[in-house]
Motif scaffolding. Structure first.
Motif, PDB file in Angstrom:
ATOM      1  N   THR A  90       0.846  -1.193   0.000  1.00 23.23           N
ATOM      2  CA  THR A  90       0.000   0.000   0.000  1.00 23.23           C
ATOM      3  C   THR A  90       0.881   1.243   0.000  1.00 23.23           C
ATOM      4  O   THR A  90       1.989   1.241   0.536  1.00 23.23           O
ATOM      5  CB  THR A  90      -0.906   0.016   1.245  1.00 23.23           C
ATOM      6  N   ALA A  91       0.379   2.297  -0.595  1.00 17.70           N
ATOM      7  CA  ALA A  91       1.106   3.560  -0.637  1.00 17.70           C
ATOM      8  C   ALA A  91       1.188   4.138   0.775  1.00 17.70           C
ATOM      9  O   ALA A  91       0.301   3.916   1.601  1.00 17.70           O
ATOM     10  CB  ALA A  91       0.399   4.535  -1.563  1.00 17.70           C
ATOM     11  N   GLN A  92       2.245   4.854   1.053  1.00 18.99           N
ATOM     12  CA  GLN A  92       2.398   5.453   2.385  1.00 18.99           C
ATOM     13  C   GLN A  92       2.933   6.872   2.248  1.00 18.99           C
ATOM     14  O   GLN A  92       3.652   7.173   1.309  1.00 18.99           O
ATOM     15  CB  GLN A  92       3.339   4.620   3.247  1.00 18.99           C
ATOM     16  N   PRO A  93       2.578   7.736   3.188  1.00 19.73           N
ATOM     17  CA  PRO A  93       3.108   9.096   3.140  1.00 19.73           C
ATOM     18  C   PRO A  93       4.619   9.083   3.384  1.00 19.73           C
ATOM     19  O   PRO A  93       5.120   8.318   4.211  1.00 19.73           O
ATOM     20  CB  PRO A  93       2.397   9.811   4.293  1.00 19.73           C
ATOM     21  N   CYS A  94       5.338   9.877   2.626  1.00 18.37           N
ATOM     22  CA  CYS A  94       6.774  10.007   2.860  1.00 18.37           C
ATOM     23  C   CYS A  94       7.267  11.317   2.268  1.00 18.37           C
ATOM     24  O   CYS A  94       6.601  11.926   1.427  1.00 18.37           O
ATOM     25  CB  CYS A  94       7.554   8.826   2.280  1.00 18.37           C
ATOM     26  N   LEU A  95       8.416  11.735   2.723  1.00 17.12           N
ATOM     27  CA  LEU A  95       9.056  12.966   2.266  1.00 17.12           C
ATOM     28  C   LEU A  95      10.208  12.608   1.340  1.00 17.12           C
ATOM     29  O   LEU A  95      11.053  11.781   1.695  1.00 17.12           O
ATOM     30  CB  LEU A  95       9.606  13.742   3.467  1.00 17.12           C
ATOM     31  N   HIS A  96      10.249  13.226   0.160  1.00 15.08           N
ATOM     32  CA  HIS A  96      11.419  13.077  -0.703  1.00 15.08           C
ATOM     33  C   HIS A  96      12.342  14.246  -0.382  1.00 15.08           C
ATOM     34  O   HIS A  96      11.963  15.407  -0.483  1.00 15.08           O
ATOM     35  CB  HIS A  96      11.035  13.113  -2.182  1.00 15.08           C
ATOM     36  N   TRP A  97      13.586  13.920   0.007  1.00  8.14           N
ATOM     37  CA  TRP A  97      14.586  14.932   0.360  1.00  8.14           C
ATOM     38  C   TRP A  97      15.787  14.764  -0.564  1.00  8.14           C
ATOM     39  O   TRP A  97      16.456  13.736  -0.546  1.00  8.14           O
ATOM     40  CB  TRP A  97      15.000  14.769   1.818  1.00  8.14           C
ATOM     41  N   GLY A  98      16.028  15.766  -1.386  1.00 10.78           N
ATOM     42  CA  GLY A  98      17.181  15.762  -2.278  1.00 10.78           C
ATOM     43  C   GLY A  98      18.162  16.846  -1.874  1.00 10.78           C
ATOM     44  O   GLY A  98      17.761  17.901  -1.379  1.00 10.78           O
ATOM     45  N   VAL A  99      19.439  16.577  -2.066  1.00 13.65           N
ATOM     46  CA  VAL A  99      20.485  17.561  -1.762  1.00 13.65           C
ATOM     47  C   VAL A  99      21.417  17.679  -2.952  1.00 13.65           C
ATOM     48  O   VAL A  99      21.869  16.667  -3.493  1.00 13.65           O
ATOM     49  CB  VAL A  99      21.299  17.167  -0.510  1.00 13.65           C
ATOM     50  N   ARG A 100      21.669  18.920  -3.371  1.00  9.33           N
ATOM     51  CA  ARG A 100      22.630  19.180  -4.443  1.00  9.33           C
ATOM     52  C   ARG A 100      23.841  19.893  -3.856  1.00  9.33           C
ATOM     53  O   ARG A 100      23.707  20.756  -2.993  1.00  9.33           O
ATOM     54  CB  ARG A 100      22.004  20.057  -5.530  1.00  9.33           C
ATOM     55  N   LEU A 101      25.002  19.509  -4.335  1.00  6.68           N
ATOM     56  CA  LEU A 101      26.251  20.175  -3.976  1.00  6.68           C
ATOM     57  C   LEU A 101      26.845  20.698  -5.275  1.00  6.68           C
ATOM     58  O   LEU A 101      27.223  19.905  -6.140  1.00  6.68           O
ATOM     59  CB  LEU A 101      27.210  19.206  -3.272  1.00  6.68           C
ATOM     60  N   HIS A 102      26.872  22.015  -5.406  1.00  3.99           N
ATOM     61  CA  HIS A 102      27.336  22.668  -6.644  1.00  3.99           C
ATOM     62  C   HIS A 102      26.604  22.109  -7.862  1.00  3.99           C
ATOM     63  O   HIS A 102      27.192  21.863  -8.908  1.00  3.99           O
ATOM     64  CB  HIS A 102      28.850  22.542  -6.812  1.00  3.99           C
ATOM     65  N   GLY A 103      25.294  21.859  -7.709  1.00  2.31           N
ATOM     66  CA  GLY A 103      24.464  21.411  -8.822  1.00  2.31           C
ATOM     67  C   GLY A 103      24.358  19.919  -9.002  1.00  2.31           C
ATOM     68  O   GLY A 103      23.489  19.447  -9.730  1.00  2.31           O
ATOM     69  N   ASP A 104      25.206  19.139  -8.353  1.00  5.71           N
ATOM     70  CA  ASP A 104      25.165  17.672  -8.484  1.00  5.71           C
ATOM     71  C   ASP A 104      24.488  17.060  -7.266  1.00  5.71           C
ATOM     72  O   ASP A 104      24.790  17.432  -6.126  1.00  5.71           O
ATOM     73  CB  ASP A 104      26.580  17.100  -8.614  1.00  5.71           C
ATOM     74  N   TYR A 105      23.584  16.111  -7.512  1.00  7.48           N
ATOM     75  CA  TYR A 105      22.891  15.460  -6.396  1.00  7.48           C
ATOM     76  C   TYR A 105      23.849  14.547  -5.632  1.00  7.48           C
ATOM     77  O   TYR A 105      24.642  13.821  -6.240  1.00  7.48           O
ATOM     78  CB  TYR A 105      21.693  14.654  -6.906  1.00  7.48           C
ATOM     79  N   ILE A 106      23.749  14.605  -4.315  1.00  6.32           N
ATOM     80  CA  ILE A 106      24.527  13.733  -3.437  1.00  6.32           C
ATOM     81  C   ILE A 106      23.571  13.020  -2.488  1.00  6.32           C
ATOM     82  O   ILE A 106      22.421  13.424  -2.332  1.00  6.32           O
ATOM     83  CB  ILE A 106      25.601  14.516  -2.636  1.00  6.32           C
ATOM     84  N   ASN A 107      24.052  11.981  -1.840  1.00  4.75           N
ATOM     85  CA  ASN A 107      23.239  11.240  -0.889  1.00  4.75           C
ATOM     86  C   ASN A 107      23.106  12.046   0.404  1.00  4.75           C
ATOM     87  O   ASN A 107      24.110  12.315   1.071  1.00  4.75           O
ATOM     88  CB  ASN A 107      23.883   9.885  -0.604  1.00  4.75           C
ATOM     89  N   PRO A 108      21.885  12.433   0.796  1.00 13.82           N
ATOM     90  CA  PRO A 108      21.712  13.210   2.029  1.00 13.82           C
ATOM     91  C   PRO A 108      22.220  12.506   3.280  1.00 13.82           C
ATOM     92  O   PRO A 108      22.582  13.162   4.261  1.00 13.82           O
ATOM     93  CB  PRO A 108      20.197  13.427   2.102  1.00 13.82           C
TER      94      PRO A 108
END
Length: 196
Positions: free
Chosen positions: A160-178
């Motif tokens: 079943t679908a569940q509420p969650c937050l998508h959190w993205g982090v960019r360092l100088h424009g490139d995505y990194i693992n938060p």
């Protein structure tokens, strides 16, 4: 200084008309570095891996891990998904300034510029924050929302679908693992191959 010394002093442009190249001595290089740090600021304090330590924006477990795309345009998961209750508080993981607050396609997104090249983004959220608002670590900046059709961000196969937050982090424009910024994940270290 006598006349003989003045005539033998080097000129910035020799007879050929080409400028003399100048390279700083070690002491001068240090002084240039100090002046640049004064003008442009000092990088943030770091912990272990050279990254600042941040706080979690939501307390839930990681529902989906970061998956770097093989190329900037390729598919991947450019952040982590954190379980959170619908309407739950979303907090700023570090001090910063709101750089974006608005709707992207079918969901509201909030982005915070933390300085030193770090920008974090949260979706889907509801927020009253405006661009330019100063925020501090742990401050509530939004509440967890859903897409325009009412569906949550996280949907798992055969579950079943569940509420969650998508959190993205960019360092100088490139995505990194938060998780790197939370101190929960150590960066990969490549070791030399051993001779057989």
């Amino acid at each position: 200084m006598d006349t003989a010394e003045m005539t033998t002093a080097p000129t910035p442009f020799p007879a050929s008309g080409q400028p003399v190249l100048w390279w700083p001595r070690p002491g001068q290089l240090l002084m240039v570095l100090l002046v640049m740090m004064t003008l442009f600021g000092v990088p943030p304090a770091s912990a272990g891996a050279g990254h600042p330590v941040w706080a979690r924006p939501a307390e839930g477990q990681v529902v989906e891990d970061f998956a770097a795309p093989p190329a900037p345009w390729a598919p991947g998961h450019r952040g982590i998904d954190l379980a959170a209750p619908a309407g739950g508080d979303i907090r700023s993981p570090a001090d910063g300034v709101v750089s974006f607050s608005g709707v992207v396609v079918d969901r509201e997104v909030l982005s915070i510029d933390h300085g030193a090249g770090y920008i974090s983004s949260f979706e889907p959220v509801e927020s009253e924050m405006e661009v330019g608002d100063q925020v501090s670590t742990g401050q509530t900046v939004a509440s967890l929302s859903s897409y325009d059709d009412g569906s949550p961000h996280c949907t798992a196969e055969n579950a079943t679908a569940q509420p969650c937050l998508h959190w993205g982090v960019r360092l100088h424009g490139d995505y990194i693992n938060p998780l790197l910024l939370l101190g929960e994940l150590e960066p990969s270290v490549l070791l030399p191959l051993r001779d057989p």
